[in-house]
Write a protein that holds these residues in place. Structure first.
Motif, PDB file in Angstrom:
ATOM      1  N   HIS A 146       0.827  -1.207   0.000  1.00  0.00           N
ATOM      2  CA  HIS A 146       0.000   0.000   0.000  1.00  0.00           C
ATOM      3  C   HIS A 146       0.862   1.259   0.000  1.00  0.00           C
ATOM      4  O   HIS A 146       0.569   2.231  -0.724  1.00  0.00           O
ATOM      5  N   ALA A 147       1.918   1.264   0.797  1.00  0.00           N
ATOM      6  CA  ALA A 147       2.803   2.429   0.840  1.00  0.00           C
ATOM      7  C   ALA A 147       3.477   2.653  -0.512  1.00  0.00           C
ATOM      8  O   ALA A 147       3.678   3.795  -0.938  1.00  0.00           O
ATOM      9  N   PHE A 148       3.803   1.569  -1.196  1.00  0.00           N
ATOM     10  CA  PHE A 148       4.410   1.684  -2.523  1.00  0.00           C
ATOM     11  C   PHE A 148       3.430   2.343  -3.495  1.00  0.00           C
ATOM     12  O   PHE A 148       3.814   3.215  -4.291  1.00  0.00           O
ATOM     13  N   LEU A 149       2.163   1.953  -3.443  1.00  0.00           N
ATOM     14  CA  LEU A 149       1.153   2.553  -4.315  1.00  0.00           C
ATOM     15  C   LEU A 149       0.965   4.037  -4.005  1.00  0.00           C
ATOM     16  O   LEU A 149       0.794   4.853  -4.917  1.00  0.00           O
ATOM     17  N   VAL A 150       0.973   4.391  -2.722  1.00  0.00           N
ATOM     18  CA  VAL A 150       0.847   5.795  -2.340  1.00  0.00           C
ATOM     19  C   VAL A 150       2.002   6.611  -2.912  1.00  0.00           C
ATOM     20  O   VAL A 150       1.808   7.712  -3.448  1.00  0.00           O
ATOM     21  N   SER A 151       3.206   6.068  -2.851  1.00  0.00           N
ATOM     22  CA  SER A 151       4.379   6.771  -3.379  1.00  0.00           C
ATOM     23  C   SER A 151       4.291   6.936  -4.886  1.00  0.00           C
ATOM     24  O   SER A 151       4.631   7.991  -5.428  1.00  0.00           O
ATOM     25  N   VAL A 152       3.836   5.898  -5.572  1.00  0.00           N
ATOM     26  CA  VAL A 152       3.686   5.984  -7.031  1.00  0.00           C
ATOM     27  C   VAL A 152       2.621   7.011  -7.401  1.00  0.00           C
ATOM     28  O   VAL A 152       2.812   7.830  -8.316  1.00  0.00           O
ATOM     29  N   GLU A 153       1.499   6.983  -6.697  1.00  0.00           N
ATOM     30  CA  GLU A 153       0.410   7.919  -6.991  1.00  0.00           C
ATOM     31  C   GLU A 153       0.847   9.359  -6.766  1.00  0.00           C
ATOM     32  O   GLU A 153       0.578  10.239  -7.597  1.00  0.00           O
ATOM     33  N   LYS A 154       1.493   9.623  -5.657  1.00  0.00           N
ATOM     34  CA  LYS A 154       1.883  11.008  -5.370  1.00  0.00           C
ATOM     35  C   LYS A 154       2.962  11.476  -6.333  1.00  0.00           C
ATOM     36  O   LYS A 154       2.969  12.636  -6.768  1.00  0.00           O
ATOM     37  N   THR A 155       3.857  10.585  -6.751  1.00  0.00           N
ATOM     38  CA  THR A 155       4.901  10.976  -7.691  1.00  0.00           C
ATOM     39  C   THR A 155       4.324  11.279  -9.065  1.00  0.00           C
ATOM     40  O   THR A 155       4.685  12.280  -9.694  1.00  0.00           O
ATOM     41  N   LEU A 156       3.424  10.434  -9.535  1.00  0.00           N
ATOM     42  CA  LEU A 156       2.805  10.665 -10.843  1.00  0.00           C
ATOM     43  C   LEU A 156       1.984  11.952 -10.853  1.00  0.00           C
ATOM     44  O   LEU A 156       2.112  12.780 -11.767  1.00  0.00           O
ATOM     45  N   GLY A 205      12.776  14.083  -7.491  1.00  0.00           N
ATOM     46  CA  GLY A 205      12.671  14.845  -6.248  1.00  0.00           C
ATOM     47  C   GLY A 205      11.481  14.434  -5.410  1.00  0.00           C
ATOM     48  O   GLY A 205      11.597  14.284  -4.186  1.00  0.00           O
ATOM     49  N   CYS A 206      10.331  14.218  -6.058  1.00  0.00           N
ATOM     50  CA  CYS A 206       9.129  13.818  -5.315  1.00  0.00           C
ATOM     51  C   CYS A 206       9.278  12.421  -4.731  1.00  0.00           C
ATOM     52  O   CYS A 206       8.867  12.169  -3.595  1.00  0.00           O
ATOM     53  N   TRP A 207       9.832  11.509  -5.505  1.00  0.00           N
ATOM     54  CA  TRP A 207       9.996  10.136  -5.020  1.00  0.00           C
ATOM     55  C   TRP A 207      10.922  10.073  -3.811  1.00  0.00           C
ATOM     56  O   TRP A 207      10.686   9.312  -2.870  1.00  0.00           O
ATOM     57  N   ASN A 208      11.951  10.879  -3.802  1.00  0.00           N
ATOM     58  CA  ASN A 208      12.937  10.832  -2.711  1.00  0.00           C
ATOM     59  C   ASN A 208      12.506  11.627  -1.481  1.00  0.00           C
ATOM     60  O   ASN A 208      13.119  11.479  -0.419  1.00  0.00           O
ATOM     61  N   THR A 209      11.510  12.488  -1.623  1.00  0.00           N
ATOM     62  CA  THR A 209      11.087  13.323  -0.506  1.00  0.00           C
ATOM     63  C   THR A 209      10.349  12.495   0.546  1.00  0.00           C
ATOM     64  O   THR A 209       9.462  11.721   0.216  1.00  0.00           O
ATOM     65  N   TRP A 210      10.722  12.683   1.786  1.00  0.00           N
ATOM     66  CA  TRP A 210      10.080  11.944   2.870  1.00  0.00           C
ATOM     67  C   TRP A 210       9.798  12.809   4.092  1.00  0.00           C
ATOM     68  O   TRP A 210       9.020  12.433   4.968  1.00  0.00           O
ATOM     69  N   ILE A 211      10.406  14.011   4.145  1.00  0.00           N
ATOM     70  CA  ILE A 211      10.285  14.829   5.353  1.00  0.00           C
ATOM     71  C   ILE A 211       8.856  15.307   5.572  1.00  0.00           C
ATOM     72  O   ILE A 211       8.407  15.447   6.724  1.00  0.00           O
ATOM     73  N   ASP A 212       8.086  15.545   4.479  1.00  0.00           N
ATOM     74  CA  ASP A 212       6.703  15.973   4.644  1.00  0.00           C
ATOM     75  C   ASP A 212       5.860  14.874   5.280  1.00  0.00           C
ATOM     76  O   ASP A 212       5.051  15.124   6.170  1.00  0.00           O
ATOM     77  N   ASN A 213       6.059  13.654   4.833  1.00  0.00           N
ATOM     78  CA  ASN A 213       5.364  12.515   5.425  1.00  0.00           C
ATOM     79  C   ASN A 213       5.798  12.307   6.872  1.00  0.00           C
ATOM     80  O   ASN A 213       4.970  12.061   7.765  1.00  0.00           O
ATOM     81  N   LYS A 239      -1.566   9.335   9.509  1.00  0.00           N
ATOM     82  CA  LYS A 239      -2.502   8.306   9.071  1.00  0.00           C
ATOM     83  C   LYS A 239      -1.756   7.163   8.389  1.00  0.00           C
ATOM     84  O   LYS A 239      -0.886   7.385   7.545  1.00  0.00           O
ATOM     85  N   ALA A 240      -2.120   5.947   8.751  1.00  0.00           N
ATOM     86  CA  ALA A 240      -1.435   4.779   8.202  1.00  0.00           C
ATOM     87  C   ALA A 240      -1.662   4.630   6.701  1.00  0.00           C
ATOM     88  O   ALA A 240      -0.772   4.190   5.973  1.00  0.00           O
ATOM     89  N   ASN A 241      -2.854   5.019   6.223  1.00  0.00           N
ATOM     90  CA  ASN A 241      -3.154   4.835   4.805  1.00  0.00           C
ATOM     91  C   ASN A 241      -2.498   5.877   3.901  1.00  0.00           C
ATOM     92  O   ASN A 241      -2.618   5.817   2.688  1.00  0.00           O
ATOM     93  N   LEU A 242      -1.784   6.858   4.494  1.00  0.00           N
ATOM     94  CA  LEU A 242      -1.085   7.877   3.709  1.00  0.00           C
ATOM     95  C   LEU A 242       0.428   7.768   3.821  1.00  0.00           C
ATOM     96  O   LEU A 242       1.145   8.608   3.302  1.00  0.00           O
ATOM     97  N   GLN A 243       0.892   6.730   4.494  1.00  0.00           N
ATOM     98  CA  GLN A 243       2.332   6.561   4.648  1.00  0.00           C
ATOM     99  C   GLN A 243       2.964   6.174   3.308  1.00  0.00           C
ATOM    100  O   GLN A 243       2.428   5.357   2.565  1.00  0.00           O
ATOM    101  N   THR A 244       4.116   6.753   3.015  1.00  0.00           N
ATOM    102  CA  THR A 244       4.821   6.457   1.770  1.00  0.00           C
ATOM    103  C   THR A 244       5.895   5.411   2.004  1.00  0.00           C
ATOM    104  O   THR A 244       6.319   5.163   3.138  1.00  0.00           O
ATOM    105  N   ILE A 245       6.336   4.818   0.923  1.00  0.00           N
ATOM    106  CA  ILE A 245       7.341   3.758   1.017  1.00  0.00           C
ATOM    107  C   ILE A 245       8.656   4.280   1.584  1.00  0.00           C
ATOM    108  O   ILE A 245       9.384   3.571   2.270  1.00  0.00           O
ATOM    109  N   GLN A 246       8.950   5.557   1.338  1.00  0.00           N
ATOM    110  CA  GLN A 246      10.219   6.118   1.792  1.00  0.00           C
ATOM    111  C   GLN A 246      10.296   6.169   3.319  1.00  0.00           C
ATOM    112  O   GLN A 246      11.314   5.797   3.909  1.00  0.00           O
TER     113      GLN A 246
END
Length: 299
Positions: free
Chosen positions: A74-84, A207-215, A221-228
């Protein structure tokens, strides 16, 4: 005749030197990631003795167990969605604003452009950023990953420089046919800016894929956690994670004893977090190089 032979010999020598130099340079760039990958698929006991060019007894237990964790897919999908989504919006709106800055009819054009550029040199810091994002209601919101960075000053410089070298006759002829601002931008300017758009898309997606500080700071929320962020936590707790995974495997009654160590877990996590964004480059490489070269010549 002799001069030509000497010249051809010199050219061949220069070409050979270039090939050797670029091969060594490419090897230096690629080998660190390759080493991480072969270490991650090696048997832990043998990998600790040293791996260099080939895996030491193929072992993918670390990947099997990392991907078996419920939070990873799920975290992987969130990261892909936010990056796209971020990449599409950032490229489009940065290009639109860049096009506006090329229009002399735009009121306060130079002032606004300088204000945007000044953001590259002025940074308010982490605490004001945190307060601003929280005030805008972006805490625990998916929009936190997308909205704050849609307009980027560096991308505006690149795209504006590129648009300025496009033939103005194309825009003028479209306007004579009754095309408005959005029509000209969407059907003429934006398609013709494909090389620089691809360049900006690479920058924005990486840049978006590598960003993690905002998360890390603003999302609970657990359903918004990114893979990073999840992998960052696992990376810092590789020792305890290894023990937990071993306990899970033993409880599940695996047919064989799974073998992984904190080092292989770390290497596996590194590969998982880096590999997806590496796959972006082959699709945009041609236009990326073209955009960089045109921007360099224009600059």
């Amino acid at each position: 005749m002799i001069g030509k032979q000497r010249g051809s010999l010199g050219e061949r020598t220069f070409d050979i030197f270039n090939y050797v130099f670029m091969a060594l340079f490419s090897f230096i760039c690629v080998y660190p990631f390759y080493y991480v990958f072969i270490y991650s698929i090696s048997e832990p006991r043998l990998a600790q003795k040293g791996v260099y060019f080939w895996p030491a007894s193929l072992n993918i237990d670390a990947y099997v167990k990392v991907f078996s964790l419920n939070t990873i897919p799920h975290a992987f999908l969130v990261s892909v969605e936010k990056t796209l989504l971020f990449t599409i919006l950032c490229v489009y709106f940065s290009a639109m604003l860049s096009y506006l800055f090329t229009k002399h009819q735009m009121p306060f054009r130079r002032l606004m452009y300088r204000i945007v550029i000044s953001s590259m040199y002025l940074n308010s810091g982490l605490i004001p950023w945190y307060i601003t994002m929280k005030t805008y209601g972006l805490r625990n919101s998916f929009l936190l990953y997308v909205l704050p960075g849609i307009i980027n000053a560096f991308y505006i410089i690149l795209i504006k420089t590129y648009i300025e070298q496009l033939p103005s006759s194309l825009e003028e002829s479209a306007q004579l046919d009754g095309a408005g601002f959005m029509t000209v931008f969407n059907k003429i300017i934006f398609p013709l800016s494909k090389p620089i758009v691809a360049t900006v898309a690479v920058y924005a997606s990486v840049g978006c894929w590598n960003t993690w500080i905002d998360n890390y700071l603003l999302v609970e929320k657990a359903n918004l956690q990114t893979i990073q962020v999840i992998l960052y936590g696992y990376l810092n707790e590789a020792q305890s994670m290894t023990q937990d995974l071993a306990a899970m495997a033993a409880h599940a009654g695996a047919g064989r004893q799974l073998q992984f160590s904190p080092e292989t877990i770390k290497m596996s996590i590194t590969v998982i977090s880096v590999l997806p964004i590496i796959l972006v480059y082959p699709f945009l490489q041609k236009n990326f190089i073209k955009g960089i070269m045109l921007g360099a010549v224009k600059g």
